[in-house]
Design a protein around this motif. Structure first.
Motif, short mmCIF file in Angstrom:
data_model
loop_
_atom_site.label_atom_id
_atom_site.label_comp_id
_atom_site.label_asym_id
_atom_site.label_seq_id
_atom_site.Cartn_x
_atom_site.Cartn_y
_atom_site.Cartn_z
N ILE A 392 0.84 -1.20 0.00
CA ILE A 392 0.00 0.00 0.00
C ILE A 392 0.87 1.25 0.00
CG2 ILE A 392 -1.75 1.29 1.31
CD1 ILE A 392 -2.81 -1.49 2.20
N GLY A 393 1.97 1.22 0.77
CA GLY A 393 2.90 2.35 0.70
C GLY A 393 3.51 2.48 -0.67
N GLY A 394 3.81 1.32 -1.29
CA GLY A 394 4.42 1.33 -2.62
C GLY A 394 3.51 1.84 -3.71
N LEU A 395 2.20 1.78 -3.50
CA LEU A 395 1.28 2.34 -4.49
C LEU A 395 1.56 3.82 -4.73
CD1 LEU A 395 -2.13 0.70 -3.48
CD2 LEU A 395 -0.79 0.22 -5.54
N SER A 396 2.07 4.48 -3.69
CA SER A 396 2.39 5.90 -3.84
C SER A 396 3.48 6.12 -4.89
CB SER A 396 2.84 6.49 -2.50
OG SER A 396 4.05 5.89 -2.07
N ALA A 397 4.38 5.14 -5.03
CA ALA A 397 5.45 5.27 -6.03
C ALA A 397 4.92 5.19 -7.45
CB ALA A 397 6.50 4.19 -5.80
N PHE A 398 3.70 4.67 -7.60
CA PHE A 398 3.04 4.62 -8.90
C PHE A 398 2.10 5.80 -9.08
CE2 PHE A 398 -1.09 2.93 -10.72
CZ PHE A 398 -0.77 3.26 -12.04
N VAL A 399 1.27 6.06 -8.08
CA VAL A 399 0.23 7.09 -8.19
C VAL A 399 0.82 8.50 -8.17
CG1 VAL A 399 -1.81 8.08 -7.07
CG2 VAL A 399 -1.50 5.59 -7.14
N ILE A 400 1.70 8.77 -7.21
CA ILE A 400 2.14 10.14 -6.96
C ILE A 400 2.99 10.72 -8.10
CG2 ILE A 400 3.33 11.68 -5.35
CD1 ILE A 400 0.66 10.37 -4.36
N PRO A 401 4.01 10.01 -8.63
CA PRO A 401 4.79 10.61 -9.72
C PRO A 401 3.95 10.95 -10.95
CG PRO A 401 5.95 8.73 -8.82
CD PRO A 401 4.57 8.70 -8.23
N TYR A 402 3.03 10.05 -11.29
CA TYR A 402 2.19 10.32 -12.46
C TYR A 402 1.23 11.47 -12.19
CZ TYR A 402 -0.79 9.65 -16.51
OH TYR A 402 -1.48 9.85 -17.68
N ALA A 403 0.65 11.49 -10.99
CA ALA A 403 -0.26 12.58 -10.63
C ALA A 403 0.46 13.93 -10.67
CB ALA A 403 -0.86 12.34 -9.23
N ILE A 404 1.69 13.97 -10.19
CA ILE A 404 2.47 15.21 -10.24
C ILE A 404 2.71 15.62 -11.68
CG2 ILE A 404 4.76 16.20 -9.77
CD1 ILE A 404 4.78 14.61 -7.16
N GLY A 405 3.03 14.65 -12.54
CA GLY A 405 3.23 14.96 -13.96
C GLY A 405 2.00 15.57 -14.60
N VAL A 406 0.82 15.06 -14.23
CA VAL A 406 -0.44 15.61 -14.76
C VAL A 406 -0.68 17.01 -14.22
CG1 VAL A 406 -2.94 15.33 -14.79
CG2 VAL A 406 -1.47 13.35 -15.14
N LEU A 407 -0.46 17.20 -12.92
CA LEU A 407 -0.70 18.50 -12.30
C LEU A 407 0.27 19.56 -12.81
CD1 LEU A 407 -1.36 17.33 -8.62
CD2 LEU A 407 -3.04 18.33 -10.18
N ALA A 408 1.49 19.13 -13.19
CA ALA A 408 2.50 20.09 -13.68
C ALA A 408 2.48 20.24 -15.19
CB ALA A 408 3.89 19.63 -13.23
N LYS A 409 1.48 19.65 -15.84
CA LYS A 409 1.45 19.63 -17.31
C LYS A 409 1.45 21.01 -17.93
CE LYS A 409 -1.16 17.56 -21.14
NZ LYS A 409 -2.35 16.75 -21.51
N GLY A 410 0.77 21.96 -17.30
CA GLY A 410 0.68 23.31 -17.86
C GLY A 410 1.91 24.16 -17.58
N GLY A 411 2.96 23.58 -17.01
CA GLY A 411 4.16 24.35 -16.71
C GLY A 411 4.15 24.99 -15.33
N GLN A 412 3.08 24.74 -14.55
CA GLN A 412 2.98 25.29 -13.20
C GLN A 412 3.08 24.14 -12.19
OE1 GLN A 412 2.74 28.65 -12.54
NE2 GLN A 412 3.02 28.86 -14.76
N PHE A 413 3.97 24.29 -11.22
CA PHE A 413 4.20 23.21 -10.25
C PHE A 413 3.45 23.43 -8.94
CE2 PHE A 413 6.60 19.82 -8.24
CZ PHE A 413 6.92 19.01 -9.32
N GLU A 414 2.81 24.59 -8.77
CA GLU A 414 2.15 24.90 -7.50
C GLU A 414 1.08 23.90 -7.11
OE1 GLU A 414 2.82 27.04 -9.84
OE2 GLU A 414 3.97 28.70 -8.96
#
Length: 445
Positions: A392-414
């Protein structure tokens, strides 16, 4: 002629044997293994800018590559935990260590996104049993009142190792390119896998351990021969069954540490993946300079986890309840991790690094969470509960990096940093309201 007060040699008590301290040599071995483990996770973050430039990748694609490791790492956790319960650490650790190191090395020869992702998938599979093994070795080598310190020390390897290796890995890439970075990293792990096989032994088989040290370990709730050697008569035939897995999923207190580990892992994985790229691409720092600055939060996390482990054991020895002694560092650390959001409100490099370092210091404080696996897991199921915990902790290694990539897609990291900060709050609530009394679970029926 002897006087009344003279000592009679026949009645003298033989001097007590001085305990050896070989458990600390074993702890050093785990520490080095953790350093190598996290080096092979973090080297992709160093290579990310050069790799994405050469292969012309956008943030979503890079997020998918970062997440590739997490997919197989999380899926393999429960099977990995079962294997840990069934195999000796001396045999299993070299197998998986050499396996993930070979996959790391092969990344240096990859010429497509698919091949790189395939190597990351393989690394995830082979690394999956590593932390359950670490926890099993620490559980068997250390009495309970030293265990949080031991876990804190070896877990600090993921932070201290990366803190010092981040500039080194950056310089290796500058000299030999991102391909050379992967090849050199892989070779280091292969060599260490061979060393582990020849030098690691269980407590009763280690020639350097005397009876006095073995007594300290066993009397303190550490070494358990039946758990260390599954092939003994008592445990022969007691392999995995679905009822055991059910026991890892039906208890609220276990879900408390599972959710907490997902949140802790989510913040950690940001630093292990996107953080160097954030400094270079979103904050405009020089690549070489970013390698040195990126090490600062890892040093802070290292300080945090050592402080957490030693202070937690000190509180236990001082007579405080396990609820206070074990939970306090984790809850405080999770709360401090939310300070990462402060980086959204400054353009100063100093303050960006200050907020990042404070957040990762908090994650260091919270990183003794593995001690709860030893304290809560049903007897004989430390590996399986550890596998579920890390799944369950390891799921974060899959979910979080991809989610960050989607959230930062527009060039904004906030938005991505707001998302990471929210994980700290969720983890705090998990330990406050779900874990409850800290005691070993005894299955009913």
């Amino acid at each position: 002629m002897l006087t009344e007060n003279a000592e009679n040699p026949a009645t003298q008590t033989p001097p007590r044997e001085k305990p050896t301290r070989k458990r600390f040599a074993i702890l050093a071995m785990i520490f080095v293994t953790v350093v190598i483990n996290y080096m092979d996770r973090a080297n992709l973050s160093i290579a990310a800018t050069a790799l994405s430039g050469e292969l012309e990748l956008n943030s979503e694609q890079m997020g998918a590559i970062f997440a590739a490791f997490g997919i197989t790492y999380s899926i393999s956790q429960i099977p990995g935990g079962v294997i840990v319960d069934l195999m000796r650490s001396r045999i299993l650790y070299p197998i998986i260590l050499i396996g993930w190191s070979l996959a790391t090395l092969l990344q240096g020869f990859a010429n497509s996104v698919l091949l790189i992702m395939g190597c990351r998938w393989a690394i995830g599979i082979f690394e999956a049993p590593s932390y359950p093994i670490n926890n099993k070795v620490a559980t068997n080598w250390f009495p309970e009142n030293e265990r949080a310190s031991a876990i804190g020390i070896y877990t600090s390897g993921q932070f201290l190792g990366i803190a010092f290796l981040m500039p080194v890995l950056t310089l290796i890439q500058a000299q030999y390119g991102w391909r050379g970075l992967f090849i050199i990293s892989g070779l280091v792990g292969i060599v260490w896998g061979v060393i582990w096989y020849f030098f690691y032994r269980d407590p009763d088989e280690h020639k350097g351990v005397n009876d006095a040290e073995l007594k300290i370990i066993s009397d303190g709730g550490g070494y358990n021969k039946d758990e260390v050697k599954p092939a003994t008569d008592k445990t022969k035939g007691k392999g995995f069954n679905w009822g055991d897995l059910k026991q890892t999923l039906i208890h609220r207190k276990l879900w408390g540490i599972y959710i907490g580990q997902f949140c802790l892992g989510g913040v950690t994985i940001f630093f292990m993946t996107w953080f160097p790229k954030y400094l270079v691409d979103y904050r405009g720092l020089d690549f070489i300079k970013s390698g040195y600055l990126a090490s600062l939060p890892f040093i802070a996390a290292f300080i945090g986890i050592l402080l957490s482990g030693f202070s937690s054991d000190f509180l236990v020895k001082s007579g405080l309840s396990k609820e206070v002694a074990r939970k306090s560092p984790i809850i405080l650390g999770m709360l401090l991790s939310t300070s990462i959001i402060g980086a959204n409100y400054t353009e100063s490099t100093f303050w960006i690094m200050a907020f990042m370092s404070l957040a990762f210091f908090g994650i260091g404080l919270a990183s003794i969470a593995w001690v709860f696996v030893s304290l809560l897991a049903p007897q004989g199921k430390v590996g399986l509960v550890g596998g579920t915990f890390n799944f369950i902790g390891g799921l974060s290694a899959f979910v979080i990096p991809y989610a960050i990539g989607v959230l930062a897609k527009g060039g904004q990291f906030e938005p991505a940093l707001v998302f990471v900060a929210s994980l700290g709050l969720i983890g705090t609530c998990s330990y406050l309201f779900l874990v409850g009394k800290v005691e070993r679970i005894v299955p009913k029926g």
